[in-house]
Each structure stands twice: as C-alpha cells, then as structure tokens.
Enzyme design. Sequence first.
Site, PDB file in Angstrom:
ATOM      1  N   ALA A  71     -16.933  -9.630  34.188  1.00 42.41           N
ATOM      2  CA  ALA A  71     -15.494  -9.908  34.283  1.00 42.41           C
ATOM      3  C   ALA A  71     -15.234 -10.970  35.339  1.00 42.41           C
ATOM      4  CB  ALA A  71     -14.717  -8.631  34.621  1.00 42.41           C
ATOM      5  N   ASP A  72     -14.157 -11.710  35.138  1.00 44.42           N
ATOM      6  CA  ASP A  72     -13.756 -12.732  36.106  1.00 44.42           C
ATOM      7  C   ASP A  72     -12.239 -12.863  36.039  1.00 44.42           C
ATOM      8  OD1 ASP A  72     -14.553 -14.870  38.008  1.00 44.42           O
ATOM      9  OD2 ASP A  72     -13.570 -16.156  36.542  1.00 44.42           O
ATOM     10  N   THR A  73     -11.600 -12.898  37.199  1.00 40.85           N
ATOM     11  CA  THR A  73     -10.140 -12.987  37.256  1.00 40.85           C
ATOM     12  C   THR A  73      -9.726 -14.266  37.972  1.00 40.85           C
ATOM     13  OG1 THR A  73      -9.967 -10.578  37.317  1.00 40.85           O
ATOM     14  CG2 THR A  73      -8.029 -11.819  38.027  1.00 40.85           C
ATOM     15  N   THR A 107      -7.711 -12.485  33.219  1.00 40.17           N
ATOM     16  CA  THR A 107      -9.016 -11.847  33.406  1.00 40.17           C
ATOM     17  C   THR A 107      -9.809 -11.989  32.121  1.00 40.17           C
ATOM     18  OG1 THR A 107      -8.171 -10.256  35.014  1.00 40.17           O
ATOM     19  CG2 THR A 107     -10.253  -9.708  33.942  1.00 40.17           C
ATOM     20  N   GLY A 108     -10.988 -12.567  32.262  1.00 43.32           N
ATOM     21  CA  GLY A 108     -11.912 -12.663  31.144  1.00 43.32           C
ATOM     22  C   GLY A 108     -12.902 -11.517  31.225  1.00 43.32           C
TER      23      GLY A 108
END
Length: 194
Positions: A71-73, A107-108
Amino acid sequence: MTVNKFPLILASASPRRRELLQSCAVDFTVKVAPVNELDRAEDLRHLPQDNALLKAQAVAVDHPQSLVIGADTMIIFDGKAIGKPADLDEAAAFLRAFSGKSHEVVTGVALICREKQICEVWSEVSVVKFKTLSEAVISEYLRQVRVLDKAGAYAIQEHGELIVESFTGEVENIVGLPLKKLQDLLKKYMNCQL
C-alpha cells in the site's frame, strides 16, 4: 482470529496500516522490502498504485506462496504530491496551505500471490476539507501530534477534530489502508469470514 487458507503478509512498516489490518481479525506477518519508490507519473493519481505494487512484488519474490498486501498513500494538493514534512516548519507550512481548502488522499493497494497468479491493484480517493486554521490551532496540533512521519503533516485519526471540517470516502483510506474492497478480496481468496 481467523485461520488463513495461506499466509498473509503486509508489505508495509506503517503502524497505522498494521492496526487497520488487525481490525480485520486475520493472521498476518509484516515484511518490508527496501524499494525505491517512484516519484513521477503522467497522472499523479497512478503513483500510489504503482508504488503499492512495487512494494508487494518486492516481498512476494521471497514469499511466492503468500498473499502479499502492498500500500502507498499520497496527498494531492494544487496538482502536486505532498509528502512527509522535513521538519516542523514545513509541517506548519503544509497545514497553513491546507487551511480552508480541500485536498485528495489517494491510497493505492496491491494484493498479489505469485504462486496463485493473483494480482489485484486498485486505488481509493478521498477528499478532505480543512477548517480555516488559526496559528494557535496549528501550533496546538503540532504540539499534540507527531507529524514528521505523516504525509501532509497530519493524521485524521489523531485530533482530526482540530483541523478537519469534512471528508468524503472511507476514513480508513485517509489513514492509509482502504478496508472495504480489501476485506472483500481477502474473503474471496482466503475463504475466510471477516
């Protein structure tokens, strides 16, 4: 705790993501692979997805039988990506800039398993509108919340009432891990009740 069909790994060092995933009552371990995150894309909204996939793939290489969550935000404000502040002066500048305005939190998420050839990648977008902030409120917020490890220098779950007027979308997305779709996919792939 639910017994997982196969191992689940969270490819993130974020304590906030760990807490959110714990709320799903699934067993998981945390493994973080050092990756160089991407910082450019034609469309900034795609960057979190790309980075989430990069993180998940890096961990999945050594754990091909596991289901890995990356995850990445990112905060997008005035067409620019806003990261973590370098210091408290920059943190205060971020909060001043957000004052009375809205920004996007993207968020991915990537959910992959090499052995089972599972690859689900998506992103969630929330819009956060800040209250008009006085210098006193900004100072108080920075006194109460450790902001240097937080994109945009704030955390909605930590004294968000001081600074946030409203938001759209999942609050969990703003914190760093949108849970609704993730829970549906975990049910699908792990045959577990969440």
